[in-house]
Design an enzyme around this catalytic site. Structure first.
Site, PDB file in Angstrom:
ATOM      1  N   ASP A   9      -6.431  -6.689   4.296  1.00  0.00           N
ATOM      2  CA  ASP A   9      -5.880  -5.348   4.360  1.00  0.00           C
ATOM      3  C   ASP A   9      -5.977  -4.801   5.753  1.00  0.00           C
ATOM      4  O   ASP A   9      -7.109  -4.600   6.237  1.00  0.00           O
ATOM      5  CB  ASP A   9      -6.459  -4.335   3.297  1.00  0.00           C
ATOM      6  CG  ASP A   9      -6.198  -3.038   3.522  1.00  0.00           C
ATOM      7  OD1 ASP A   9      -4.940  -2.671   3.833  1.00  0.00           O
ATOM      8  OD2 ASP A   9      -6.559  -2.156   2.460  1.00  0.00           O
ATOM      9  N   MET A  67      -9.375   7.572  -0.649  1.00  0.00           N
ATOM     10  CA  MET A  67     -10.365   7.813   0.488  1.00  0.00           C
ATOM     11  C   MET A  67     -11.004   9.428   0.169  1.00  0.00           C
ATOM     12  O   MET A  67     -10.293  10.115  -0.208  1.00  0.00           O
ATOM     13  CB  MET A  67      -9.632   7.825   1.822  1.00  0.00           C
ATOM     14  CG  MET A  67      -8.725   6.673   2.208  1.00  0.00           C
ATOM     15  SD  MET A  67      -8.196   6.809   3.865  1.00  0.00           S
ATOM     16  CE  MET A  67      -7.003   5.121   3.733  1.00  0.00           C
ATOM     17  N   MET A  94     -11.271  -6.372   5.654  1.00  0.00           N
ATOM     18  CA  MET A  94     -10.530  -5.427   6.151  1.00  0.00           C
ATOM     19  C   MET A  94     -10.224  -6.030   7.601  1.00  0.00           C
ATOM     20  O   MET A  94     -11.118  -6.243   8.242  1.00  0.00           O
ATOM     21  CB  MET A  94     -11.354  -4.010   6.307  1.00  0.00           C
ATOM     22  CG  MET A  94     -11.607  -3.182   5.059  1.00  0.00           C
ATOM     23  SD  MET A  94      -9.675  -2.950   4.399  1.00  0.00           S
ATOM     24  CE  MET A  94      -8.988  -1.844   5.390  1.00  0.00           C
ATOM     25  N   SER A 108       0.771  -1.093   0.092  1.00  0.00           N
ATOM     26  CA  SER A 108      -0.157   0.022  -0.082  1.00  0.00           C
ATOM     27  C   SER A 108       0.927   1.125   0.025  1.00  0.00           C
ATOM     28  O   SER A 108       1.700   1.551   0.874  1.00  0.00           O
ATOM     29  CB  SER A 108      -0.888   0.076   1.384  1.00  0.00           C
ATOM     30  OG  SER A 108      -1.394   1.412   1.469  1.00  0.00           O
ATOM     31  N   HIS A 153      -1.103  -1.303  -4.268  1.00  0.00           N
ATOM     32  CA  HIS A 153      -2.181  -1.158  -3.756  1.00  0.00           C
ATOM     33  C   HIS A 153      -2.399   0.345  -3.478  1.00  0.00           C
ATOM     34  O   HIS A 153      -1.626   1.080  -2.820  1.00  0.00           O
ATOM     35  CB  HIS A 153      -2.287  -1.896  -2.593  1.00  0.00           C
ATOM     36  CG  HIS A 153      -3.682  -1.770  -1.655  1.00  0.00           C
ATOM     37  ND1 HIS A 153      -4.718  -2.589  -1.723  1.00  0.00           N
ATOM     38  CD2 HIS A 153      -4.176  -0.794  -0.762  1.00  0.00           C
ATOM     39  CE1 HIS A 153      -5.819  -2.529  -1.106  1.00  0.00           C
ATOM     40  NE2 HIS A 153      -5.395  -1.262  -0.427  1.00  0.00           N
ATOM     41  N   HIS A 159      -8.208   0.577  -4.228  1.00  0.00           N
ATOM     42  CA  HIS A 159      -9.311   0.287  -3.023  1.00  0.00           C
ATOM     43  C   HIS A 159     -10.002   1.628  -2.704  1.00  0.00           C
ATOM     44  O   HIS A 159      -9.652   2.379  -2.249  1.00  0.00           O
ATOM     45  CB  HIS A 159      -8.363  -0.268  -1.857  1.00  0.00           C
ATOM     46  CG  HIS A 159      -9.257  -0.584  -0.552  1.00  0.00           C
ATOM     47  ND1 HIS A 159      -8.671  -0.486   0.572  1.00  0.00           N
ATOM     48  CD2 HIS A 159     -10.510  -0.679  -0.224  1.00  0.00           C
ATOM     49  CE1 HIS A 159      -9.515  -0.827   1.533  1.00  0.00           C
ATOM     50  NE2 HIS A 159     -10.801  -0.746   1.120  1.00  0.00           N
ATOM     51  N   MET A 169     -12.313   3.600  -0.785  1.00  0.00           N
ATOM     52  CA  MET A 169     -12.977   3.729   0.416  1.00  0.00           C
ATOM     53  C   MET A 169     -13.690   5.038   0.341  1.00  0.00           C
ATOM     54  O   MET A 169     -13.537   6.055   0.650  1.00  0.00           O
ATOM     55  CB  MET A 169     -12.117   3.942   1.501  1.00  0.00           C
ATOM     56  CG  MET A 169     -11.560   2.553   1.848  1.00  0.00           C
ATOM     57  SD  MET A 169     -10.003   2.519   2.811  1.00  0.00           S
ATOM     58  CE  MET A 169      -8.775   2.908   1.403  1.00  0.00           C
ATOM     59  N   ASP A 199      -4.967   3.300  -2.033  1.00  0.00           N
ATOM     60  CA  ASP A 199      -6.196   3.687  -1.272  1.00  0.00           C
ATOM     61  C   ASP A 199      -6.918   4.932  -1.261  1.00  0.00           C
ATOM     62  O   ASP A 199      -5.925   5.990  -1.194  1.00  0.00           O
ATOM     63  CB  ASP A 199      -5.567   3.615   0.361  1.00  0.00           C
ATOM     64  CG  ASP A 199      -5.191   2.268   0.773  1.00  0.00           C
ATOM     65  OD1 ASP A 199      -6.136   1.312   0.679  1.00  0.00           O
ATOM     66  OD2 ASP A 199      -4.139   1.856   1.314  1.00  0.00           O
TER      67      ASP A 199
HETATM   68  C1  DX5 Z   1      -6.485   1.371   5.616  1.00  0.00           C
HETATM   69  C2  DX5 Z   1      -6.117   0.976   4.184  1.00  0.00           C
HETATM   70  C3  DX5 Z   1      -4.917   0.240   4.193  1.00  0.00           C
HETATM   71  C4  DX5 Z   1      -3.374   0.792   4.791  1.00  0.00           C
HETATM   72  C5  DX5 Z   1      -2.785  -0.357   5.383  1.00  0.00           C
HETATM   73  O1  DX5 Z   1      -7.734   1.864   5.306  1.00  0.00           O
HETATM   74  O2  DX5 Z   1      -7.010   0.277   3.389  1.00  0.00           O
HETATM   75  O3  DX5 Z   1      -4.540  -0.274   2.708  1.00  0.00           O
HETATM   76  O4  DX5 Z   1      -2.679   1.539   3.773  1.00  0.00           O
HETATM   77  O5  DX5 Z   1      -1.771   0.085   6.165  1.00  0.00           O
HETATM   78  P1  DX5 Z   1      -1.195  -0.990   7.051  1.00  0.00           P
HETATM   79  O6  DX5 Z   1      -0.488  -1.879   6.535  1.00  0.00           O
HETATM   80  O7  DX5 Z   1       0.083   0.008   7.693  1.00  0.00           O
HETATM   81  O8  DX5 Z   1      -2.049  -1.314   8.320  1.00  0.00           O
HETATM   82 ZN    ZN Z   2      -6.500  -0.380   1.355  1.00  0.00          ZN
END
Ligand code: DX5
Ligand code: ZN
Length: 215
Positions: free
Chosen positions: A175, A38, A140, A9, A34, A67, A69, A36
């Site tokens: 994740d 948001m 998750m 990620s 990956h 991903h 969110m 993320d």
């Molecule tokens: C959290 C994300 C993850 C995050 C994971 O909401 O979806 O992908 O980057 O980070 P770590 O591996 O540090 O928990």
């Molecule tokens: Zn993620």
């Protein structure tokens, strides 16, 4: 069981040096990148969007594992597919029940792998009727929104449940809080894709960290 797909990620990368940090994990043997996304509504944090994915596509040949969110994913999947997302995973909680299948079909019609994700408090049984339509389920193991949180052990049984109810072609990705120990536990329970942010990017030896997830 198929090869384990490691998807670092970039949330834990240096956003001023994304190209450099992607090449570092590429060299370390990562399979996917990956990303993320948001929106500050579905989760309390805001990260990156379509223009950044477009730029990332120019600097890596690895599949972009996006991903989402975000609220209203239906509105945005086309734009993400157009700029080069290879996997688009949306949250079950972000859509109405009757929108799930149309959204899966929409993503697939864009020529992209379709993934569906559940947050820690969501029962895996909500996915029963969708498992045969998706390419990937993302379990998750932290509340989505931030990197560097602690792995929630009680989510592991969901992986087992989903694997039991699906065939081995389904990619089950995990994740949140993934490191060598928690990753191993997830793989033992049926996962075949691990996302890791802080464990990889904060490691003194990034290649070693990627390798430790695979073994
Ligand atoms: C959290 C994300 C993850 C995050 C994971 O909401 O979806 O992908 O980057 O980070 P770590 O591996 O540090 O928990
Ligand atoms: Zn993620």
């Amino acid at each position: 069981m198929s090869k384990i797909i490691i998807s670092p990620s970039i949330l834990s990368a240096d956003f001023a040096n994304l190209e450099r940090d992607i090449h570092i994990v590429e060299k370390a043997g990562a399979d996917w990148i990956h990303v993320d996304v948001m929106d500050g509504h579905f989760v309390p944090n805001i990260t990156i969007g379509v223009p950044v994915v477009k730029s990332l596509k120019k600097v890596t040949k690895l599949p972009l594992d996006v991903h989402l969110m975000i609220e209203n994913p239906m509105k945005y999947v086309e734009a993400f597919a157009q700029v080069g997302a290879d996997i688009l995973t949306f949250h079950y909680e972000a859509v109405n029940e009757d929108e799930v299948l149309p959204l899966i079909n929409k993503i697939k019609s864009l020529g992209v792998k379709a993934g569906i994700s559940i947050k820690p408090k969501t029962s895996p049984s909500v996915l029963d009727k969708f498992l045969k339509y998706v390419d990937l389920v993302l379990v998750m193991t932290v509340e989505p929104g931030f990197g560097g949180q602690k792995f929630m052990n009680d989510c592991v049984e969901k992986i087992f449940y989903i694997r039991k109810n699906s065939d081995e072609n389904l990619i089950i990705q995990v994740d949140g809080g993934i490191n060598a120990q928690t990753g191993k536990l997830c793989i033992e329970n049926g996962a075949n894709s691990l996302v890791a942010g802080s464990y990889i990017y904060n490691a003194p030896d990034i290649a070693g960290a990627v390798m430790s997830l695979r073994n």
